[in-house]
Design an enzyme around this catalytic site. Structure first.
Site, PDB file in Angstrom:
ATOM      1  CD  GLU A 295      74.519  31.410  35.030  1.00 46.42           C
ATOM      2  OE1 GLU A 295      73.730  30.631  34.473  1.00 46.42           O
ATOM      3  OE2 GLU A 295      75.691  31.080  35.316  1.00 46.42           O
ATOM      4  CD  GLU A 296      78.463  29.335  36.138  1.00 47.37           C
ATOM      5  OE1 GLU A 296      77.627  28.431  36.333  1.00 47.37           O
ATOM      6  OE2 GLU A 296      79.038  29.481  35.056  1.00 47.37           O
TER       7      GLU A 296
ATOM      8  CG  HIS B  96      77.245  34.282  33.781  1.00 48.11           C
ATOM      9  ND1 HIS B  96      78.375  33.709  34.337  1.00 48.11           N
ATOM     10  CD2 HIS B  96      76.719  33.352  32.953  1.00 48.11           C
ATOM     11  CE1 HIS B  96      78.516  32.486  33.872  1.00 48.11           C
ATOM     12  NE2 HIS B  96      77.533  32.244  33.021  1.00 48.11           N
TER      13      HIS B  96
ATOM     14  CG  ASP C  95      75.471  31.724  30.137  1.00 51.64           C
ATOM     15  OD1 ASP C  95      76.650  31.326  30.078  1.00 51.64           O
ATOM     16  OD2 ASP C  95      74.727  31.492  31.105  1.00 51.64           O
TER      17      ASP C  95
ATOM     18  CG  HIS D  27      80.252  24.335  35.202  1.00 52.81           C
ATOM     19  ND1 HIS D  27      79.063  23.993  35.810  1.00 52.81           N
ATOM     20  CD2 HIS D  27      80.036  25.551  34.647  1.00 52.81           C
ATOM     21  CE1 HIS D  27      78.177  24.952  35.633  1.00 52.81           C
ATOM     22  NE2 HIS D  27      78.751  25.922  34.921  1.00 52.81           N
TER      23      HIS D  27
END
Length: 461
Positions: free
Chosen positions: A325-326, A279, A353, A424
C-alpha cells in the site's frame, strides 16, 4: 450401533451449527452484542500484533521482511482456523534504503536527522553541498520566479496541523509528493521538506514522493520537525544557509509479493462477501505497529471472533491483507483488477488503516434502501461510544480501486490525534498501542462485518 448413530447425529448437528446461520427465531441483535462484548474483553488482536511486530518487524515492500510477512500471515490465518486461506501475486518495482545524512555547514554547524523519501534518487557518493532557499509552502515554491532555486537545495517548512480526523495530512503531504518536481522546475539540485507529522521528536517521517516524466529528477528527503524549526530560526537571522546532503538509497529489482486473503464462509450466500482488512506492508524505520499492523490485527481478530460464533452470518467475511500500500496502493489495484468481474459479490467493505486509536464515529456510502441496516449497526455501536455521522463515506486507501468500480463502503473513524506523531517514523512500535483501544476497534468491526454479512437485504451503492 444405535448409540453411535445418536452420537454421530449430535456431532453433525453441532458441526452444522458452527457454520450455518441459526433459524429465524435467533435474535440477531443479541448474537452480535454478545460477540461485540466478547471482543471488548479479548486480547486476540493485541496478541496478533505482538506476533507480527516481534516475529517479522518492518515489512517494506520488496524486502526479505516482506516475504516473511506473507508467510507469517498465511500461517496465522491457518492457525486461527479460517476456512480458506490463499495468496494472489502482486508485482512491482522496488526501492532500497541505504545510508543517509544531512548537515548545515553555514552559517552555523548542525547535523540534521534526515530520511530519504520513497523512491528518491541518490546524491553522488560524495553527497552534494549547496545554498538552501526557503519556501513556507509548496504553493509558495510554485508561485516563485522560474529560476528561484537555480543550483540550490529547496527547503519547504510547512507544518502539519493536528486534528482528530487527520484532516491536516492532505494539505501538508502535497509537499512530499510533488516537492521534487516543483523544485526541479525552479532549477533546484535537491529538495528537503519538514516531516509530514505532528510530533516534536527528532525522528524524520519517510513516505512516497513522485517524479514526472520530462522533469529532471533530484534527490528528496525529509528532516525532523525540530530540525526544520532550527532551519527556520537560522533563516530568520537573514543569513545565507548552506547544507550538505547525502542520500544513497536507490531503485532495486522488480519483485513479486502477495495479497494474503482469508475467509470465514457464510452460511447462506457464501459467494457474497463483506471485505475487511488492512495493508500488510509498512515502511522500514519502525516495526509498523500502528501503520498498519494494527489494522491487520483488528480485522483478523474480528473475523476470527465472528467465525467461531455458534451463529455464522449469511455472507462470507473476507479479510484481505493488501501488499505494498505504502508505495502506491499496488496490492489494492491488483486485487481490483483480478476481482472486478466478481464485483457484484463484493457486497461492501471497510479498511482499518489509521492506527489503533479508539473509533469514535462511523459513516456509510450505501443505497438509501440499505439505511435500516446502517441504523441497526448504529444501535449496536452506540455502547462502544461510536456515533453514526452520515451516508457520504469515502473508502479506506486499499478499497479505493473497488470503490471506483462501484462497491459500497463504510468508514470506521479512529481517533487520529496522535497518529501522525508516529506515522512513517522509527517510533512506530508496539509500545504505542493501547490494548483496550485495540479491542474496542475489534468490537466495532465485529458489529459492522456481522450485520452487513447477515443482512437479508444486499447492500449496494
Amino acid at each position: 450401533m444405535k448409540k453411535i448413530s445418536i452420537l454421530l447425529g449430535i456431532l453433525i448437528s453441532v458441526g452444522v451449527s458452527l457454520i450455518v446461520n441459526a433459524d429465524s427465531k435467533v435474535d440477531e441483535l443479541k448474537v452480535v452484542a454478545s460477540i461485540r462484548d466478547e471482543a471488548l474483553k479479548s486480547e486476540l488482536a493485541y496478541d496478533i500484533l505482538e506476533s507480527l511486530t516481534t516475529e517479522v518487524g518492518h515489512r517494506m515492500a520488496g524486502t526479505p521482511q516482506d516475504a516473511l510477512a506473507v508467510k507469517w500471515a498465511v500461517d496465522k490465518f491457518k492457525k486461527l482456523g479460517f476456512d480458506k486461506v490463499w495468496t494472489e501475486p502482486v508485482t512491482f518495482k522496488t526501492w532500497v534504503r541505504k545510508a543517509e545524512s544531512a548537515e548545515v555547514t553555514a552559517p552555523y554547524q548542525h547535523s540534521l536527522k534526515v530520511t530519504a523519501l520513497g523512491f528518491s534518487i541518490p546524491t553522488s557518493k560524495q553527497g552534494l553541498e549547496a545554498e538552501v532557499v526557503h519556501f513556507r509552502t509548496l504553493e509558495d515554491l510554485i508561485a516563485s520566479p522560474q529560476n528561484s532555486a537555480q543550483g540550490k537545495i529547496v527547503f519547504i517548512s510547512r507544518k502539519m496541523q493536528r486534528f482528530r480526523s487527520g484532516k491536516g495530512y492532505g494539505p501538508a503531504v502535497k509537499a512530499r509528493g510533488n516537492g521534487a518536481v516543483q523544485a526541479a522546475l525552479k532549477g533546484a539540485v535537491a529538495v528537503v521538506i519538514r516531516s509530514i507529522g505532528t510530533d516534536s521528536h527528532r525522528l524524520p517521517h519517510t513516505g512516497m514522493m513522485h517524479y514526472k516524466k520530462g522533469v529532471t529528477k533530484i534527490p528528496a528527503a525529509a528532516i525532523s520537525n525540530p530540525d526544520a524549526d532550527l532551519l527556520v530560526r537560522i533563516f530568520e537571522r537573514k543569513k545565507t544557509v548552506k547544507m550538505k546532503l547525502q542520500l544513497n538509497s536507490h531503485d532495486g529489482p522488480e519483485y513479486t509479493s502477495q495479497n494474503v486473503i482469508a475467509e470465514m464462509t457464510g452460511s447462506v450466500w457464501p459467494n457474497e462477501k463483506v471485505v475487511i482488512g488492512g495493508h500488510l506492508d509498512s515502511w522500514d524505520l519502525g516495526t509498523g505497529a500502528v501503520d498498519d499492523g494494527a489494522g491487520v490485527a483488528i480485522t483478523m481478530a474480528a473475523a476470527k471472533l465472528i467465525g467461531k460464533s455458534q451463529y455464522r452470518p449469511k455472507r462470507t467475511i473476507r479479510v484481505v491483507l493488501w501488499a505494498n500500500e505504502e508505495q502506491g496502493l499496488v496490492g489494492a489495484k491488483a486485487y481490483a483488477k483480478k476481482h472486478k468481474e466478481d464485483l457484484a459479490n463484493h457486497v461492501t467493505g471497510a479498511e482499518s488503516d489509521f492506527g489503533a486509536g479508539k473509533i469514535y464515529a462511523f459513516a456509510s456510502n450505501v443505497a438509501e434502501n440499505n439505511l435500516p441496516v446502517v441504523k441497526k449497526m448504529a444501535k449496536l455501536m452506540k455502547p462502544l461510544g461510536i456515533e453514526y455521522i452520515d451516508n457520504q463515506s469515502g473508502p479506506g486507501p486499499d478499497l479505493i480501486p473497488m470503490y471506483q468500480l462501484g462497491m459500497s463502503v463504510f468508514s470506521l473513524r479512529q481517533d487520529g490525534t496522535d497518529y501522525f506523531d508516529l506515522h512513517h517514523t522509527a517510533d512506530d512500535t508496539l509500545d504505542k498501542v493501547d490494548p483496550e483501544s485495540l479491542a474496542q476497534n475489534v468490537a466495532a468491526y465485529v458489529v459492522f462485518a456481522y450485520v452487513a454479512a447477515n443482512s437479508e437485504q444486499k447492500i449496494s451503492r
